[in-house]
Every structure is written in structure tokens, then in C-alpha cells.
Design an enzyme around this catalytic site. Structure first.
Site, mmCIF file in Angstrom:
data_model
loop_
_atom_site.group_PDB
_atom_site.id
_atom_site.type_symbol
_atom_site.label_atom_id
_atom_site.label_comp_id
_atom_site.label_asym_id
_atom_site.label_seq_id
_atom_site.Cartn_x
_atom_site.Cartn_y
_atom_site.Cartn_z
ATOM 1 N N HIS A 59 -10.249 1.256 2.319
ATOM 2 C CA HIS A 59 -10.026 2.283 3.341
ATOM 3 C C HIS A 59 -11.218 2.174 4.289
ATOM 4 O O HIS A 59 -12.317 2.634 3.972
ATOM 5 C CB HIS A 59 -9.946 3.682 2.720
ATOM 6 N N ASP A 62 1.543 2.900 3.415
ATOM 7 C CA ASP A 62 0.699 4.090 3.248
ATOM 8 C C ASP A 62 1.548 5.354 3.191
ATOM 9 O O ASP A 62 1.098 6.434 3.602
ATOM 10 C CB ASP A 62 -0.372 4.201 4.340
ATOM 11 N N HIS A 71 0.877 -1.196 0.000
ATOM 12 C CA HIS A 71 0.000 0.000 0.000
ATOM 13 C C HIS A 71 0.901 1.228 0.000
ATOM 14 O O HIS A 71 1.450 1.610 1.031
ATOM 15 C CB HIS A 71 -0.892 0.004 1.245
ATOM 16 N N ARG A 128 2.002 9.214 -6.159
ATOM 17 C CA ARG A 128 1.565 10.401 -6.924
ATOM 18 C C ARG A 128 1.993 10.259 -8.388
ATOM 19 O O ARG A 128 2.206 9.154 -8.860
ATOM 20 C CB ARG A 128 2.085 11.707 -6.296
ATOM 21 N N LYS A 184 -9.706 -0.640 -5.218
ATOM 22 C CA LYS A 184 -9.663 0.062 -3.934
ATOM 23 C C LYS A 184 -10.989 0.768 -3.662
ATOM 24 O O LYS A 184 -11.464 1.560 -4.486
ATOM 25 C CB LYS A 184 -8.516 1.089 -3.975
ATOM 26 N N HIS A 242 -4.184 -0.259 6.257
ATOM 27 C CA HIS A 242 -3.629 0.605 7.316
ATOM 28 C C HIS A 242 -4.475 0.568 8.586
ATOM 29 O O HIS A 242 -5.029 1.590 9.006
ATOM 30 C CB HIS A 242 -3.430 2.045 6.829
ATOM 31 N N HIS A 285 1.519 5.358 -1.853
ATOM 32 C CA HIS A 285 1.121 6.457 -2.737
ATOM 33 C C HIS A 285 2.381 7.040 -3.360
ATOM 34 O O HIS A 285 3.246 7.534 -2.632
ATOM 35 C CB HIS A 285 0.389 7.551 -1.954
HETATM 36 O O1 DOR Z 1 -3.037 9.809 5.464
HETATM 37 C C1 DOR Z 1 -3.430 9.424 4.386
HETATM 38 N N1 DOR Z 1 -2.953 9.940 3.227
HETATM 39 N N2 DOR Z 1 -4.369 8.479 4.343
HETATM 40 C C2 DOR Z 1 -4.945 8.103 3.195
HETATM 41 O O2 DOR Z 1 -5.827 7.279 3.238
HETATM 42 C C3 DOR Z 1 -4.576 8.749 1.911
HETATM 43 C C4 DOR Z 1 -3.248 9.338 1.980
HETATM 44 C C5 DOR Z 1 -2.953 10.278 0.832
HETATM 45 O O3 DOR Z 1 -3.215 9.921 -0.321
HETATM 46 O O4 DOR Z 1 -2.417 11.357 1.077
HETATM 47 ZN ZN ZN Z 2 -3.288 5.077 1.517
#
Ligand code: DOR
Ligand code: ZN
Length: 347
Positions: free
Chosen positions: A136, A247, A13, A17, A99, A174, A15
Site C-alpha cells: 500500500h 481492491d 487484490h 473480510r 503485504k 491500486h 478484501h
Molecule cells: O479503500 C480502501 N479500503 N483502501 C484500502 O487500502 C483498504 C480497504 C479496506 O480494507 O477497506
Molecule cells: Zn486493498
């Protein structure tokens, strides 16, 4: 000096970007990970198999040529998601999950799902074709206390999903509470959870240590110390239902240090070293490999990575910030020490 060799880890999991941000995030992730499941909450979100595969290529274009890193993709579910899109995604071995973001639950979740029950026909298809449902797990009702939203999601939605689709593989992402640990521990086969390094290291006091600490703000929120301890026990128990999902969620500094700051903690620069700290502290270093390198792959039905990394107990200082898409990115532990290091790490 203490050293530890483990199968190359995965992150189930993360991110990363897009665009310029990938120069930082993909470089960090590909430095030590074999695979990572890339979250689809871009703007606009990754709602089609075609978009997921194009995004995957942009990630690969930002990884060093010699890197063994393999991004795996997740489809973003919306109220408009179609059976065709689910089937097309499942046909690709590069898309392994869909998701579910309840609309409004977190960063870039505005296009998420407003009525979970209306997705049940899609869950039936996912069950049939073997696409994992990644969740989530927080309700969005503003009248529910924000610290109780994970528990309420389990009670109001997750139990029903897990019971209604007995073959559907489900990951509660998470997790943050002892309640979630208990639920996952006693759930049927095919139900698992990811745990982040920051939820293993911090509790909700860390949001208000000497003043408000925006860089410790994430969703789901950090919880009580008793919850953190339950998470550490679950992660360190060699229970294959619990595996690593960082995460790691980058935001530019001004997005975090703002009157209405963004949720997200960036750990991709040191994810596995932070896990080593946690397992070392719990005197279960021999179980780090299961949590970070084996259990997630087993759950997703994928082979273990075939190469390894070596960690040494040698402290290093995290930079104060990283360059991130022409902005500053403040990483977890900025300016402070991490006590384990990947040999030859050079982020
Ligand atoms: O803290 C978080 N940031 N929780 C999430 O579920 C998404 C993530 C984000 O994409 O910034
Ligand atoms: Zn996340």
C-alpha cells in the site's frame, strides 16, 4: 449482440473480510474469478502462515461446492514480523505475498509498519525465497497533502526498496496517479502494479458530485482526470506490468454513511463487467484478457486459468444493496446499469 470470450480472470487484490461477510463476498468473487489474492487486513490481522491458511479454509467453506475459485493468501507485515514467518509462508504455495501497510495508511492498518527500513532484513529473505512484496504505497505523515501521498511514497520509500533488493518482486497496489504509472513503466524487471476498476472509472470530482459521496471514498483517494486517463492508458496498453486488482473493499452501509466514514468501494459483484466497460470505451476490448486473465498470473509465476468466461454487451441493473453480515452493503453502481454482463451471471 457483441460477445467476448476470455480466459477466466483473476483478481490480484481483494478484501473478502471474514465470518458472515464471506457469505456475500466469497459468493460474488467465486462466481467469475479463477483466483484472487486475499488481503490480510482483518481484525486482528493475518500475521502468521497458520492464520492465513485457516482464513483460506473459511473462505473456501463459503464458496459453492462446484466453484473453481482458488484463494491465494498474503501475510500482513508488522514491526514484529519474523524471518521464520516469512519462510513458513513462502513454503506454502497458497501464500504468495506479504503485504506492507504503512501504519495508519488505511482501513485496519493500525498494526502495520512504522519503520519500513527496519523490515529490510525481511525483504532480503523475501527476495531469497521468492515471496512477493505487495505494497500500500502511501506515506502517512499528516503534513503531506493526502493527494500527494502516493508520489511521496514512491520517492521516499519505493525507489530505495526496488534498488536495494534487485531480485525482489514488488507490486505497488491500486495505483492512482500518472506518477505511479511512469514509475512502474520504467522500473526494473519484477516491479508491477495493480489497478482497480473504480480508479479507472472515477476521478476526484466523483467524491463531491452534488454533495459528499461516501460510497466513492476509498484509499488511495480518487485523483485528477489526468491521472485517471493515465491509468486507463496503462491498463489498456497490453503492458504486462499492469494488471487487475479490484481492491473491492466492503463496509456496512452505516460505516460508509457516517460522520467519519470508512474507506472502501465494493466492486466484487461486477468487477470483470466494469473492466469490460472500460476496455470497450477505450476500444481495446481485445486487451481485456491480458489485463484481467494473463499478466497477473505471469507476474506471480502461475499458469493461466484453463477455462473461460463469456461476456455479452447486455446492460443489467445493479441491486440497490446486498445483504452483508446482517447489514446492507451498497455496491458500486447501486441501482444503475453496467453495460456488460457475464453470461449466466446470477449474483
Ligand atoms: O479503500 C480502501 N479500503 N483502501 C484500502 O487500502 C483498504 C480497504 C479496506 O480494507 O477497506
Ligand atoms: Zn486493498
Amino acid at each position: 449482440m457483441e460477445t467476448l470470450q476470455i480466459t477466466r480472470p483473476d483478481d490480484w487484490h481483494i478484501h473478502l473480510r471474514d465470518d458472515d461477510a464471506l457469505r456475500t463476498t466469497a459468493t460474488h468473487a467465486s462466481h467469475y474469478l479463477g483466483r484472487a489474492l486475499i488481503m490480510p487486513n482483518l481484525q486482528p490481522p493475518v500475521t502468521t502462515a497458520e492464520a492465513a491458511l485457516a482464513y483460506r479454509q473459511r473462505i473456501l467453506d463459503n464458496c459453492p461446492a462446484a466453484s473453481p475459485f482458488t484463494p491465494l493468501m498474503a501475510l500482513y507485515l508488522t514491526d514484529q514480523s519474523s524471518p521464520d514467518e516469512i519462510r513458513q509462508s513462502a513454503d506454502s504455495d497458497k501464500i504468495i505475498a506479504a503485504k506492507l501497510y504503512p501504519a495508519g495508511a488505511t482501513t485496519h492498518s493500525q498494526s502495520g509498519v512504522k519503520d519500513i527500513q527496519r523490515l529490510y532484513p525481511l525483504f532480503a529473505i523475501m527476495e531469497e525465497v521468492g515471496l512477493v512484496l505487495s505494497i500500500h504505497g502511501e506515506v502517512t505523515d499528516p503534513s503531506v497533502d493526502i493527494f500527494d501521498r502516493e508520489k511521496r511514497f514512491i520517492d521516499d520509500h519505493l525507489r530505495a526498496i526496488v534498488d536495494t533488493f534487485p531480485q525482489l518482486r514488488v507490486v505497488l497496489e491500486h495505483i492512482t496517479t500518472a506518477t505511479a504509472v511512469d514509475f512502474i513503466s520504467s522500473a526494473r524487471r519484477g516491479v508491477a502494479a495493480t489497478i482497480t476498476a473504480h480508479h479507472l472509472l472515477l476521478n476526484r470530482n466523483d467524491l463531491f458530485r452534488g454533495g459528499i459521496c461516501p460510497h466513492n471514498y476509498c484509499l488511495p483517494l480518487l485523483k485528477r482526470e489526468a491521472d485517471r486517463c493515465a491509468l486507463v492508458n496503462a491498463a489498456c496498453a497490453a503492458n504486462p506490468r499492469f494488471f487487475y486488482g479490484s481492491d473491492s473493499a466492503p463496509h456496512p452501509r452505516q460505516g460508509k454513511e457516517s460522520a467519519c466514514g470508512c474507506a472502501g468501494i465494493y466492486t466484487a459483484h461486477a468487477g470483470i463487467e466494469l473492466c469490460a466497460e472500460i476496455f470497450s470505451e477505450a476500444e481495446t476490448l481485445d486487451r481485456l484478457e491480458g489485463f484481467c486473465s494473463h499478466f497477473g498470473a505471469d507476474f506471480y509465476g502461475l499458469p493461466h486459468n484453463t477455462d473461460s468466461i463469456t461476456l455479452t454487451a447486455s446492460p443489467w441493473s445493479v441491486p440497490d444493496c446486498y445483504e452483508y453480515s446482517h447489514n446492507d452493503l451498497i455496491p458500486f453502481r447501486a441501482g444503475q446499469k453496467v453495460s456488460w454482463k457475464i453470461q449466466e451471471a446470477s449474483v
